[in-house]
Design an enzyme around this catalytic site. Structure first.
Site, PDB file in Angstrom:
ATOM      1  N   GLU A  46       0.833  -1.218   0.000  1.00 49.25           N
ATOM      2  CA  GLU A  46       0.000   0.000   0.000  1.00 49.25           C
ATOM      3  C   GLU A  46       0.861   1.259   0.000  1.00 49.25           C
ATOM      4  O   GLU A  46       0.618   2.202  -0.757  1.00 49.25           O
ATOM      5  CB  GLU A  46      -0.948   0.016   1.200  1.00 49.25           C
ATOM      6  CG  GLU A  46      -2.120  -0.958   1.097  1.00 49.25           C
ATOM      7  CD  GLU A  46      -1.731  -2.407   1.289  1.00 49.25           C
ATOM      8  OE1 GLU A  46      -0.604  -2.676   1.768  1.00 49.25           O
ATOM      9  OE2 GLU A  46      -2.534  -3.303   0.957  1.00 49.25           O
TER      10      GLU A  46
ATOM     11  N   HIS B  98     -11.853  -5.531   8.093  1.00 44.50           N
ATOM     12  CA  HIS B  98     -12.467  -5.370   6.771  1.00 44.50           C
ATOM     13  C   HIS B  98     -13.762  -4.574   6.870  1.00 44.50           C
ATOM     14  O   HIS B  98     -14.649  -4.707   6.023  1.00 44.50           O
ATOM     15  CB  HIS B  98     -12.787  -6.730   6.133  1.00 44.50           C
ATOM     16  CG  HIS B  98     -11.583  -7.484   5.656  1.00 44.50           C
ATOM     17  ND1 HIS B  98     -10.733  -8.136   6.510  1.00 44.50           N
ATOM     18  CD2 HIS B  98     -11.088  -7.680   4.409  1.00 44.50           C
ATOM     19  CE1 HIS B  98      -9.769  -8.714   5.814  1.00 44.50           C
ATOM     20  NE2 HIS B  98      -9.953  -8.458   4.532  1.00 44.50           N
TER      21      HIS B  98
END
Ligand SMILES: Cc1ncc(C[n+]2csc(CCOP(=O)(O)OP(=O)(O)O)c2C)c(N)n1
Length: 658
Positions: free
Chosen positions: A395, A462
């Site tokens: 990321e 999540h």
């Protein structure tokens, strides 16, 4: 050996080039003692690396220098007046006095300077070299890093990315023995730092960083290979920092004998010796060159010493946080299609990529696989592998690379597989993307897409609603649509916006919501909320999934038509005027968001209403958000942390009856 490689004239030029930063630094050290500059990181004894590299590559190649690389700037022939103003924090520098020392970039010189956070520019350099590669310019990027900073994750993510994408980039480790006071023995356990390249599949070497000709010849040779074959290199240049980390910190932790040993290997003295031995110049020439060079920057230094301080005010400072944005007018298209939220996102990206070659998309599993939400399904076939790019699981690396691409004029869209994983790219967003325009005026057109939100039994990693991590950081726009029409128009606007935008997409809306959406390209202004329902008794301010909670909750309220619902649509900037006007009418305010309540964006809205519309209020401002816990996995427990339509319904009644 020296003479066989280059002409005497070139050798004399190199001598000038290595001497200049030394002479300038010696003046800077005096100015530091006089309080004319506030900080200095010495590069004395390390100049051969900066100078040898910069003189060996082309001016069109991009350089990413660090805090000891004055020689990079001088060898690139930077405007010394401006540089001195920059170093002294005076008007006329490169950053309007918003940054110190070498913390700036200037694309006229293909120089992209550092931020304090070590190694953070290495992924950015990858992004720049990626664009050089796909646009076939033949340019390369060269990025510097200290031995200490090679322990940072960005170093490893950048090396891996460069290897996997075959980038024309050279990483230079300037190994000067210490990271501040920490010796190499406590920093890494491999034999030599160039060994790290082997693990990534990168051709690597260790060279003598105090030998100007060795540095120069190495870079002449590998820069041509890098240019031609589009392959990365890692070079460890051995040197030593003979002064303190910065001038205030001293060198008590280094033995004097070690410093003496390295002083004898001073790169300028060694080069002079060689030039005299090879009869390129004599001692008298050296004296003359030193005098001449010392004089050469005296006027520029005097200019900076006499330059005034920057004059500014808060309005002017705020103005430069974002680059002004002129919205594109798209031709109207009457044709509509009933599509889902997820299709609207996909359509926005598809149509932008179709109409603008500078738009490209990157993310994990987004190419052949089409992304975990299938938003880019078929894009690879349509737009090709240069513009639809799978990334390693990095990321930070990929957000940094996106910044590099934006610096080259591209408009990258980065898909976070789940918004939660953006925490691994946090530094790149809050320090690199957010602050560059304010610091050195460059536009950073990067859109980071964030599939977000809970309610799906996906657990603590999540499901998070993390928009307020970013609303606190000046320089980022934060967009959060609630329906397919807004999602498409706001995503187009985000891609067109020259500033970094975090675009939140609630996963729960992806496939549960359909609307008639225009088939063409259109854009909606970021910062404008919408009135979902007009009313006079109470204002509900919300966004994203909250809009649907509010609509559901008011169904059973008698006279629910009197409740005004405002969908903010974006949080930075947010539509204060729309909210305040509504409160003036209704006198009651409720804010709803799915994010946890403490320090959620609702706190900002509530404070603004209290400050700016207090006299219109008939009741306290009510905030509704989730319980202050991580999102639990089991659906029956997860339900308890979210407010649901029944609890909201009750709070609305209480507020109406207050
Ligand atoms: C991410 C990060 N952590 C800590 C620091 C504080 N810091 C500034 S310079 C430095 C040492 C850097 O050592 P090295 O990378 O070897 O470069 P050198 O200063 O020796 O040239 C440290 C720890 C920082 N700037 N950034």
């Amino acid at each position: 050996m020296v003479k066989s490689k280059i002409t005497n004239k070139q050798l004399v030029t190199l001598y000038h080039q290595i001497l200049l930063p030394r002479l300038i630094e010696e003046r800077m050290l005096l100015l530091l003692r006089q309080g004319k500059i506030t900080k200095w990181f010495s590069g004395i004894g390390q100049e051969a690396i900066s100078v040898g590299i910069t003189s060996a590559i082309n001016k069109t190649d991009s350089l990413f220098p660090m805090h000891r690389n004055l020689g990079v700037f001088t060898t690139r022939d930077i405007d010394l007046k401006k540089l001195f103003c920059q170093l002294m924090g005076k008007k006329g520098g490169f950053t309007k006095s918003r940054e110190r020392s070498f913390h700036f970039g200037n694309l006229d010189y293909n120089l992209i300077g550092m931020i304090s956070h070590l190694a953070a520019m290495l992924p950015v350099a990858c992004g720049v070299s990626y664009i050089e590669k796909i646009t076939k310019t033949n340019n390369i990027a060269v990025a510097f890093v200290g031995d200490g900073a090679t322990s940072e994750g960005d170093f490893h993510e950048a090396l891996n990315l460069a290897a996997v994408w075959n980038l024309p980039i050279i990483f230079v480790i300037e190994n000067n023995g210490y990271g501040l006071s920490t010796p190499n023995s406590q920093q890494y356990a491999c034999k030599q730092l160039s060994d790290r390249g082997i693990g990534y599949g990168i051709e690597s070497m260790t060279i003598d960083g105090n030998n100007l000709m060795e540095v120069y010849n190495t870079f002449k040779s590998i820069s041509e290979k890098c240019r031609k074959n589009k392959t990365p290199f890692l070079v460890e240049a051995l040197t030593f920092r003979i002064r303190g980390h910065e001038e205030a910190s001293g060198v008590d932790y280094v033995s004097p004998a070690l410093i003496d040993k390295w002083k004898k290997k001073d790169p300028i003295a060694l080069f002079e010796k060689q030039l005299i031995k090879d009869k390129v110049i004599n001692k008298n020439d050296i004296k003359n060159i030193k005098n001449e060079l010392s004089e050469s920057f005296a006027k520029d230094l005097a200019f900076a010493l006499n330059a005034p301080l920057e004059v500014t005010d808060p309005i002017n400072e705020l103005k430069d946080v974002f680059k002004p944005c002129t919205s594109i007018k798209y031709p109207s298209n009457k044709k509509v299609k009933k599509i889902r939220f997820v299709d609207a996102i996909s359509d926005a990206i598809y149509k932008k990529m179709k109409s603008d070659k500078l738009v490209l998309m990157m993310g994990q599993d987004i190419a052949e696989y089409g992304g975990v939400f299938k938003i880019s399904k078929g894009f690879l076939e349509e737009f090709g592998p240069d513009r639809v790019k799978n990334t390693p699981i990095i990321e930070s690396g990929i957000i940094g690379a996106a910044m590099g691409m934006a610096l080259k004029g591209y408009k990258p869209i980065v898909e976070m597989q789940f918004a939660d994983f953006v925490s691994c790219g946090f530094n790149q967003i809050v320090n690199n993307l957010a602050k560059t325009h304010y610091r050195w005026d460059e536009s950073i057109n990067v859109t980071v897409r964030m599939p977000t939100g809970g309610g799906m039994g996906a657990g603590p990693f999540h499901s998070q609603n993390i928009e307020s991590w970013f609303t606190h950081v000046p320089g980022l726009k934060v967009v959060y649509p609630s329906n397919p029409i807004d999602a498409k128009g706001l995503l187009v606007a985000s891609i067109d916006d020259p500033n970094p935008v975090l675009f939140f997409e609630h996963k729960g809306l992806y496939r549960s919501l359909k609307s008639n959406v225009s088939d063409g390209l259109y854009s909606l202004e970021i910062g404008k909320g919408s009135v979902v329902q007009d009313g006079k008794d109470l204002t509900i301010v919300t966004y994203g999934l909250g809009v649907h909670w509010a609509l559901e909750a008011i169904k059973a309220i008698p006279n629910n038509k009197a409740i005004e619902i405002i969908d903010l649509r974006s949080l930075i900037p947010w539509d204060k005027d729309l909210v305040l006007q509504s409160i003036q009418k209704t006198g009651r305010a409720m804010i709803i968001h799915e994010a946890t309540i403490t320090s959620g964006f609702g706190a900002e809205i509530a404070a603004t209403i209290s400050n700016e519309a207090f006299e219109y209020l008939d009741a306290p401002v009510v905030r509704i958000g989730s319980l202050d816990t991580p999102t639990p996995f089991a659906p029956h427990i997860e339900k308890q942390i979210f407010w649901n339509k029944d609890t909201i319904h009750k709070q609305i009644l209480d507020l109406l009856n207050y």
